[in-house]
Design a protein around this motif. Structure first.
Motif, PDB file in Angstrom:
ATOM      1  N   LEU A  96       0.804  -1.230   0.000  1.00 43.64           N
ATOM      2  CA  LEU A  96       0.000   0.000   0.000  1.00 43.64           C
ATOM      3  C   LEU A  96       0.833   1.274   0.000  1.00 43.64           C
ATOM      4  O   LEU A  96       0.402   2.295  -0.542  1.00 43.64           O
ATOM      5  CB  LEU A  96      -0.936  -0.006   1.216  1.00 43.64           C
ATOM      6  CG  LEU A  96      -1.771  -1.286   1.385  1.00 43.64           C
ATOM      7  CD1 LEU A  96      -2.631  -1.200   2.640  1.00 43.64           C
ATOM      8  CD2 LEU A  96      -2.612  -1.558   0.145  1.00 43.64           C
ATOM      9  N   ASN A  97       2.003   1.251   0.675  1.00 46.19           N
ATOM     10  CA  ASN A  97       2.801   2.479   0.748  1.00 46.19           C
ATOM     11  C   ASN A  97       4.212   2.125   1.207  1.00 46.19           C
ATOM     12  O   ASN A  97       4.433   1.088   1.847  1.00 46.19           O
ATOM     13  CB  ASN A  97       2.165   3.453   1.758  1.00 46.19           C
ATOM     14  CG  ASN A  97       2.663   4.878   1.562  1.00 46.19           C
ATOM     15  OD1 ASN A  97       3.551   5.129   0.735  1.00 46.19           O
ATOM     16  ND2 ASN A  97       2.114   5.794   2.343  1.00 46.19           N
ATOM     17  N   GLU A  98       5.178   2.978   0.872  1.00 41.35           N
ATOM     18  CA  GLU A  98       6.543   2.739   1.342  1.00 41.35           C
ATOM     19  C   GLU A  98       7.305   4.056   1.365  1.00 41.35           C
ATOM     20  O   GLU A  98       6.915   5.017   0.675  1.00 41.35           O
ATOM     21  CB  GLU A  98       7.263   1.748   0.431  1.00 41.35           C
ATOM     22  CG  GLU A  98       7.560   2.314  -0.939  1.00 41.35           C
ATOM     23  CD  GLU A  98       8.353   1.365  -1.834  1.00 41.35           C
ATOM     24  OE1 GLU A  98       8.282   0.136  -1.630  1.00 41.35           O
ATOM     25  OE2 GLU A  98       9.036   1.854  -2.745  1.00 41.35           O
ATOM     26  N   LYS A  99       8.358   4.094   2.192  1.00 42.41           N
ATOM     27  CA  LYS A  99       9.257   5.254   2.170  1.00 42.41           C
ATOM     28  C   LYS A  99      10.646   4.748   2.529  1.00 42.41           C
ATOM     29  O   LYS A  99      10.893   4.339   3.646  1.00 42.41           O
ATOM     30  CB  LYS A  99       8.815   6.319   3.172  1.00 42.41           C
ATOM     31  CG  LYS A  99       9.652   7.610   3.034  1.00 42.41           C
ATOM     32  CD  LYS A  99       9.092   8.747   3.878  1.00 42.41           C
ATOM     33  CE  LYS A  99       9.939  10.005   3.780  1.00 42.41           C
ATOM     34  NZ  LYS A  99       9.821  10.738   2.514  1.00 42.41           N
ATOM     35  N   LYS A 101       9.817   9.434  12.503  1.00 37.88           N
ATOM     36  CA  LYS A 101       9.213  10.319  11.503  1.00 37.88           C
ATOM     37  C   LYS A 101       8.834   9.530  10.244  1.00 37.88           C
ATOM     38  O   LYS A 101       7.745   9.700   9.691  1.00 37.88           O
ATOM     39  CB  LYS A 101      10.218  11.421  11.138  1.00 37.88           C
ATOM     40  CG  LYS A 101       9.626  12.825  11.119  1.00 37.88           C
ATOM     41  CD  LYS A 101      10.690  13.871  10.809  1.00 37.88           C
ATOM     42  CE  LYS A 101      11.551  14.208  12.025  1.00 37.88           C
ATOM     43  NZ  LYS A 101      12.970  14.431  11.707  1.00 37.88           N
ATOM     44  N   ASN A 102       9.705   8.613   9.869  1.00 40.55           N
ATOM     45  CA  ASN A 102       9.464   7.796   8.667  1.00 40.55           C
ATOM     46  C   ASN A 102       8.197   6.964   8.841  1.00 40.55           C
ATOM     47  O   ASN A 102       7.326   6.936   7.976  1.00 40.55           O
ATOM     48  CB  ASN A 102      10.682   6.900   8.421  1.00 40.55           C
ATOM     49  CG  ASN A 102      10.469   5.906   7.298  1.00 40.55           C
ATOM     50  OD1 ASN A 102       9.819   4.881   7.497  1.00 40.55           O
ATOM     51  ND2 ASN A 102      10.992   6.214   6.125  1.00 40.55           N
ATOM     52  N   ILE A 103       8.064   6.339  10.015  1.00 44.30           N
ATOM     53  CA  ILE A 103       6.889   5.478  10.268  1.00 44.30           C
ATOM     54  C   ILE A 103       5.614   6.338  10.269  1.00 44.30           C
ATOM     55  O   ILE A 103       4.599   5.968   9.681  1.00 44.30           O
ATOM     56  CB  ILE A 103       7.026   4.722  11.608  1.00 44.30           C
ATOM     57  CG1 ILE A 103       8.244   3.793  11.581  1.00 44.30           C
ATOM     58  CG2 ILE A 103       5.755   3.911  11.898  1.00 44.30           C
ATOM     59  CD1 ILE A 103       8.590   3.165  12.927  1.00 44.30           C
ATOM     60  N   ILE A 122       0.172  -4.633   8.163  1.00 37.93           N
ATOM     61  CA  ILE A 122       1.397  -4.545   8.969  1.00 37.93           C
ATOM     62  C   ILE A 122       2.349  -3.511   8.380  1.00 37.93           C
ATOM     63  O   ILE A 122       2.261  -3.157   7.201  1.00 37.93           O
ATOM     64  CB  ILE A 122       2.107  -5.918   9.075  1.00 37.93           C
ATOM     65  CG1 ILE A 122       2.604  -6.404   7.707  1.00 37.93           C
ATOM     66  CG2 ILE A 122       1.192  -6.950   9.722  1.00 37.93           C
ATOM     67  CD1 ILE A 122       3.467  -7.676   7.802  1.00 37.93           C
ATOM     68  N   VAL A 123       3.245  -3.030   9.246  1.00 38.89           N
ATOM     69  CA  VAL A 123       4.322  -2.117   8.825  1.00 38.89           C
ATOM     70  C   VAL A 123       5.646  -2.828   9.090  1.00 38.89           C
ATOM     71  O   VAL A 123       5.852  -3.378  10.173  1.00 38.89           O
ATOM     72  CB  VAL A 123       4.294  -0.795   9.631  1.00 38.89           C
ATOM     73  CG1 VAL A 123       5.539   0.043   9.350  1.00 38.89           C
ATOM     74  CG2 VAL A 123       3.030   0.000   9.318  1.00 38.89           C
ATOM     75  N   LEU A 124       6.542  -2.857   8.086  1.00 38.70           N
ATOM     76  CA  LEU A 124       7.890  -3.396   8.264  1.00 38.70           C
ATOM     77  C   LEU A 124       8.846  -2.210   8.229  1.00 38.70           C
ATOM     78  O   LEU A 124       8.778  -1.397   7.300  1.00 38.70           O
ATOM     79  CB  LEU A 124       8.244  -4.364   7.130  1.00 38.70           C
ATOM     80  CG  LEU A 124       7.250  -5.491   6.824  1.00 38.70           C
ATOM     81  CD1 LEU A 124       7.784  -6.360   5.706  1.00 38.70           C
ATOM     82  CD2 LEU A 124       6.976  -6.344   8.058  1.00 38.70           C
ATOM     83  N   THR A 125       9.713  -2.074   9.230  1.00 38.09           N
ATOM     84  CA  THR A 125      10.630  -0.932   9.281  1.00 38.09           C
ATOM     85  C   THR A 125      12.050  -1.382   9.607  1.00 38.09           C
ATOM     86  O   THR A 125      12.302  -1.923  10.674  1.00 38.09           O
ATOM     87  CB  THR A 125      10.178   0.091  10.347  1.00 38.09           C
ATOM     88  OG1 THR A 125       8.844   0.508  10.066  1.00 38.09           O
ATOM     89  CG2 THR A 125      11.107   1.308  10.348  1.00 38.09           C
ATOM     90  N   GLY A 126      12.959  -1.071   8.683  1.00 36.38           N
ATOM     91  CA  GLY A 126      14.382  -1.338   8.905  1.00 36.38           C
ATOM     92  C   GLY A 126      15.109  -0.039   9.176  1.00 36.38           C
ATOM     93  O   GLY A 126      14.644   1.025   8.759  1.00 36.38           O
ATOM     94  N   TYR A 127      16.252  -0.111   9.860  1.00 35.02           N
ATOM     95  CA  TYR A 127      17.034   1.110  10.139  1.00 35.02           C
ATOM     96  C   TYR A 127      18.420   0.681  10.620  1.00 35.02           C
ATOM     97  O   TYR A 127      18.552  -0.249  11.407  1.00 35.02           O
ATOM     98  CB  TYR A 127      16.337   2.003  11.190  1.00 35.02           C
ATOM     99  CG  TYR A 127      15.911   1.274  12.451  1.00 35.02           C
ATOM    100  CD1 TYR A 127      14.731   0.503  12.469  1.00 35.02           C
ATOM    101  CD2 TYR A 127      16.682   1.329  13.613  1.00 35.02           C
ATOM    102  CE1 TYR A 127      14.349  -0.181  13.610  1.00 35.02           C
ATOM    103  CE2 TYR A 127      16.287   0.644  14.759  1.00 35.02           C
ATOM    104  CZ  TYR A 127      15.119  -0.107  14.754  1.00 35.02           C
ATOM    105  OH  TYR A 127      14.741  -0.797  15.875  1.00 35.02           O
TER     106      TYR A 127
END
Ligand code: 4VN
Length: 317
Positions: free
Chosen positions: A173-176, A226-228, A299-304
């Motif tokens: 649905l969306n990504e950044k 901020k990204n999330i 769900i949201v997947l977030t790497g950093y």
């Protein structure tokens, strides 16, 4: 055409190393490690490299899905600890499972690697490919300074991944995806020295993993939150963040005003496995039934991490 995650799998080395064991090898304690990081154990290879872990994941994905290796169009492996500079881990996997039709390459985005790789894999399906594998795999134990308790206790080895296939429904649905090379030296690993007779070595470089913990901590709290915020929606069921540190995840959940229970964690028994951490968490949650493929859970997947890189993907299962 749309992409969908249709299978997940994981593989970790058998050798589990507890905080207690580490406290006998260096000046640390179970109390310090578990209270400051949330980690109690991690798995460390004794005779495997990153390609061995990723090959196991690839074999398990084929076994679980019933798909054949020759049906694969691509294999992407996210890793910061490849066996070689070349060939890529992805090519070693492709060769071992004889996925002769698949093109294959590694993605170097440290702890954001799986999210970057999943985003790239989705674009390949969206532009016409039918079936692909995206795997995150690391043997961080080979780049750690085992005399440096500030990093040696944080990281572990492991691999996990997904199959991506065409679907009639839209799931991504969306990504950044973001990067900041101006803070590149906050987390480094694997510097390759030039040994040529022509090379005049100016400065010393350590090949060990080194990070300015404070800077990475602050980066994670500020830029990542901020990204999330930019991609989250209010009906998100779960957030699967890179498993770097339990306190960081607690702080991010408070800043986002999202209930802590929506943040899945497994650093307790895996440690920080960089690019493998999110797919390990995903496969464990599917195995436990917390997440179900095809359930439409959001769900949201977030790497950093290193790069610096960071990024999130909002998707439905
Ligand atoms: O004194 C303490 O509490 C220490 C302070 C330092 N710590 C840190 C610092 C940074 C990271 C970290 C690493 C990566 C790379 O994957 C990404 C994101 C983060 Cl936030 C993990 N732990 C451990 C506890």
């Amino acid at each position: 055409q749309h992409a969908k995650i249709t299978c997940t799998s994981r593989y970790v080395p058998k050798n589990a190393v507890s905080n207690e064991q580490l406290s006998k090898m260096m000046d640390t304690s179970d109390e310090w490690i578990s209270s400051r990081t949330g980690i109690r154990s991690r798995n460390i290879v004794t005779n495997e490299n990153t390609s061995d872990l990723c090959i196991k994941v690839a074999e398990r994905l084929l076994e679980k899905s019933g798909k054949k290796a020759e049906d694969l169009d691509f294999i992407l492996v996210a890793t910061m600890t490849p066996d070689y500079g070349t060939p890529s881990v992805a090519c070693l996997v492709q060769g071992h499972i004889s996925a002769t039709r698949a093109f294959a390459f590694d993605i170097s985005a440290a702890c954001s690697g799986f999210v970057y790789g999943l985003s790239m894999g989705e674009k390949l399906i969206r532009t016409g490919k039918k079936l692909g594998m995206v795997i995150g795999g690391e043997t961080l134990s080979k780049v750690l300074d085992w005399n440096d308790r500030s990093t040696a206790v944080l990281f572990g080895d492991g691999a996990a991944g997904v199959l991506l296939e065409v679907d009639k429904e839209e799931h991504f649905l969306n990504e950044k995806l973001q990067a900041d090379g101006q803070r590149a030296l906050s987390l480094t690993s694997g510097y390759v020295e030039n040994k040529s007779p022509f090379y005049i070595e100016e400065s010393e470089h350590s090949s060990y993993l080194s990070m300015t913990g404070r800077d990475i901590y602050d980066f994670s709290l500020n830029d990542v939150t901020k990204n999330i915020q930019e991609i989250i929606e209010d009906d998100v069921d779960y957030l699967l963040l890179h498993q770097a540190n339990k306190r960081i995840i607690e702080k991010i959940s408070k800043k986002l005003k999202v209930p802590r229970e929506k943040f899945l964690t497994n650093m307790e028994h895996n440690g920080n496995t960089s690019a493998a951490s999110i797919p390990l968490l995903l496969d464990e949650a599917v195995e436990k039934g917390v997440l179900q493929l095809g359930s439409n859970q959001k769900i949201v997947l977030t790497g950093y991490g290193g790069g610096l890189t960071w990024g999130s993907i909002l998707l439905t299962l």
